[in-house]
Design a protein around this motif. Structure first.
Motif, PDB file in Angstrom:
ATOM      1  N   GLU A  88     -81.033   1.296  46.801  1.00 28.72           N
ATOM      2  CA  GLU A  88     -80.137   0.512  47.647  1.00 28.72           C
ATOM      3  C   GLU A  88     -80.852  -0.807  47.910  1.00 28.72           C
ATOM      4  N   GLY A  89     -80.252  -1.905  47.515  1.00 32.03           N
ATOM      5  CA  GLY A  89     -80.892  -3.206  47.658  1.00 32.03           C
ATOM      6  C   GLY A  89     -80.067  -4.171  48.484  1.00 32.03           C
ATOM      7  N   LYS A  90     -80.761  -5.003  49.248  1.00 31.19           N
ATOM      8  CA  LYS A  90     -80.090  -6.021  50.050  1.00 31.19           C
ATOM      9  C   LYS A  90     -80.081  -7.340  49.288  1.00 31.19           C
ATOM     10  N   VAL A  91     -78.932  -7.975  49.223  1.00 28.87           N
ATOM     11  CA  VAL A  91     -78.796  -9.239  48.498  1.00 28.87           C
ATOM     12  C   VAL A  91     -79.490 -10.344  49.303  1.00 28.87           C
ATOM     13  N   LEU A  92     -80.592 -10.877  48.733  1.00 26.44           N
ATOM     14  CA  LEU A  92     -81.335 -11.941  49.416  1.00 26.44           C
ATOM     15  C   LEU A  92     -80.740 -13.312  49.131  1.00 26.44           C
ATOM     16  N   GLY A 130     -90.402  -3.838  46.800  1.00 25.54           N
ATOM     17  CA  GLY A 130     -90.521  -5.254  46.476  1.00 25.54           C
ATOM     18  C   GLY A 130     -89.176  -5.923  46.280  1.00 25.54           C
ATOM     19  N   GLU A 131     -89.163  -6.891  45.369  1.00 27.67           N
ATOM     20  CA  GLU A 131     -87.951  -7.640  45.083  1.00 27.67           C
ATOM     21  C   GLU A 131     -87.584  -7.484  43.609  1.00 27.67           C
ATOM     22  N   GLY A 132     -86.265  -7.566  43.348  1.00 25.65           N
ATOM     23  CA  GLY A 132     -85.802  -7.450  41.981  1.00 25.65           C
ATOM     24  C   GLY A 132     -84.685  -8.439  41.712  1.00 25.65           C
ATOM     25  N   GLU A 162     -74.495 -12.745  50.409  1.00 26.50           N
ATOM     26  CA  GLU A 162     -75.890 -12.597  50.818  1.00 26.50           C
ATOM     27  C   GLU A 162     -75.951 -11.788  52.110  1.00 26.50           C
ATOM     28  N   GLY A 163     -76.834 -10.802  52.113  1.00 28.13           N
ATOM     29  CA  GLY A 163     -76.950  -9.899  53.260  1.00 28.13           C
ATOM     30  C   GLY A 163     -76.315  -8.555  53.026  1.00 28.13           C
ATOM     31  N   ASP A 164     -75.425  -8.465  52.013  1.00 25.58           N
ATOM     32  CA  ASP A 164     -74.783  -7.185  51.698  1.00 25.58           C
ATOM     33  C   ASP A 164     -75.781  -6.235  51.046  1.00 25.58           C
ATOM     34  N   THR A 165     -75.507  -4.936  51.164  1.00 33.37           N
ATOM     35  CA  THR A 165     -76.325  -3.913  50.501  1.00 33.37           C
ATOM     36  C   THR A 165     -75.541  -3.341  49.330  1.00 33.37           C
TER      37      THR A 165
END
Length: 401
Positions: A38-42, A57-59, A77-80
């Motif tokens: 599950e990743g958060k959109v940076l 980390g970041e991907g 941005e901010g969405d998961t």
């Protein structure tokens, strides 16, 4: 500083850098191709989307993966989002929401098969036993049983659609590819069920959509999990066919009667959201009152008559023959007949109304009135006769005196 000391320092710095590099990549190496995160959109760039995947980390992933059919972004941005780890490419942790094929379609499909990464496919047509699906430049097969959670009632509805699939089989260097859309749906359903475990409780009133009708009840989608309204819980009236009350697509409010997460069964009630007609039965149908109803069903011991929605009364067989013995209620009535009845008794606790035929009851009442009137007249005549005889006797006595 002499040369030996310089060599030692440089050697130490090289070792430290190697350790730091290994440490910095230790988190990413824990991810294997196919790992789900599950990743958060940076940040969303022109071509790439940057993700925060927590301690790992970041991907990055390609921006085009998050566009809809009209080219609009489906996230902000901010969405998961849910993504799958593809691998380390040019020192970057690369992720994907799906594999779409391309020049290296077979290699991607084989990787997707080994890693469990979803692939996007276009359902070309219906063929024997299932569907032909195009994935990138490859031709694949999806059995009927793997296109949806339940048996596909209308297979044609899937043709022409882009869907996500799991690669269930990959063989003969890409000449034998079997796909499953059902696995994707099951995974989504499991995730939704886990989330709903925290919110759904017995006794709650919730909203849902009727998804399927059966002889025994109606299935309702509760935002990702299905519940069942048994036919006995569809309404206060006796329901013969669920389709007479509900249709697929109906929005309904239901009460959760029972939840069994282990078996995946949720029992619902539509009836409990409706007003109980028996709460006012004594006022609506007082004992001795007359009403018109419809014969709902026949049994060996009598006929059930519907007087109002959810209110049935029983005409016992002993009250159906108008004084004559009958073998079965069908000798004098049939379902659907309109009859006038009298309320003989009200048992609110047991939800029972005892009925009698109005015709018989009225005849009995008229007979009773006639008998009472005759008795009253007889008594009156008797008193009048006695009065006359007394007067005569009194007159005779006076003459003698």
């Amino acid at each position: 500083m002499d040369m030996d000391e310089k060599d030692v320092i440089e050697s130490t710095e090289e070792e430290s850098f190697a350790e730091l590099f290994e440490k910095s990549n230790s988190e990413s190496t824990r991810l294997r191709p196919g790992s789900k995160v599950e990743g958060k959109v940076l940040k969303i760039g022109a071509d790439w989307v940057f993700l925060d995947i927590g301690k790992k980390g970041e991907g990055v992933m390609e921006r085009k993966e998050l566009l809809d059919s009209e080219g609009n972004l489906t996230v902000a941005e901010g969405d998961t989002i849910t993504a799958w780890f593809v691998g380390n490419i040019r020192s970057e942790m690369r992720f994907t929401t799906k594999m779409t094929g391309g020049a290296a379609a077979n290699a991607q499909l084989e990787e997707a098969y080994r890693s469990g990464i979803p692939v996007e496919g276009y359902v070309v047509k219906e063929i024997k036993g299932g569907f032909e699906v195009k994935v990138g430049g490859s031709r694949a097969f999806c059995p009927f049983s793997q296109i949806s959670l339940r048996r596909a009632e209308n297979p044609a509805e899937f043709v022409g659609k882009n869907l996500l699939f799991r690669v269930a089989e990959y063989g003969e260097r890409g000449r034998n590819i079997v796909l499953s859309h059902r696995q994707i749906l099951e995974e989504e359903q499991r995730a939704k069920r886990e989330a709903l475990k925290e919110t759904l409780k017995e006794g709650m009133t919730v909203s849902g959509t009727v998804t399927r009708l059966a002889d025994f009840g109606a299935f309702v989608d509760l935002n990702g999990v299905d519940g069942l309204i048994p036919i006995s819980e569809v309404g206060w009236t006796r329901v013969k066919h669920v389709r007479d009350v509900l249709s697929v697509g109906d929005q309904v409010s239901v009460v959760i009667k029972k939840i069994d997460w282990e078996s995946g069964k949720i029992s619902l009630s539509l009836k409990d959201t409706l007003a109980d007609p028996w709460s006012t039965v004594a006022e609506q149908f007082p004992e001795g009152s007359y009403h018109t109803g419809t014969v709902a069903r026949l049994a060996a011991f009598g006929a059930f008559v519907t007087l109002a929605s959810g209110i049935d009364g029983l005409l016992h067989i002993s009250k159906l023959g108008k004084g004559k013995r009958i073998n079965h209620p069908s000798d004098v009535l049939k379902e659907g007949d309109t009859v006038e009845v009298k309320i003989d008794g009200v048992d609110r606790e047991s939800r029972r109304l005892s009925l009698a035929l109005a015709e018989v009851s009225r005849a009995a009442e008229e007979e009773a009135k006639s008998v009472a009137s005759f008795r009253q007249q007889t008594t009156s005549d008797s008193k009048e006769s006695m009065g006359s005889f007394g007067d005569l006797l009194k007159a005779k006595m006076e003459e003698k005196g």
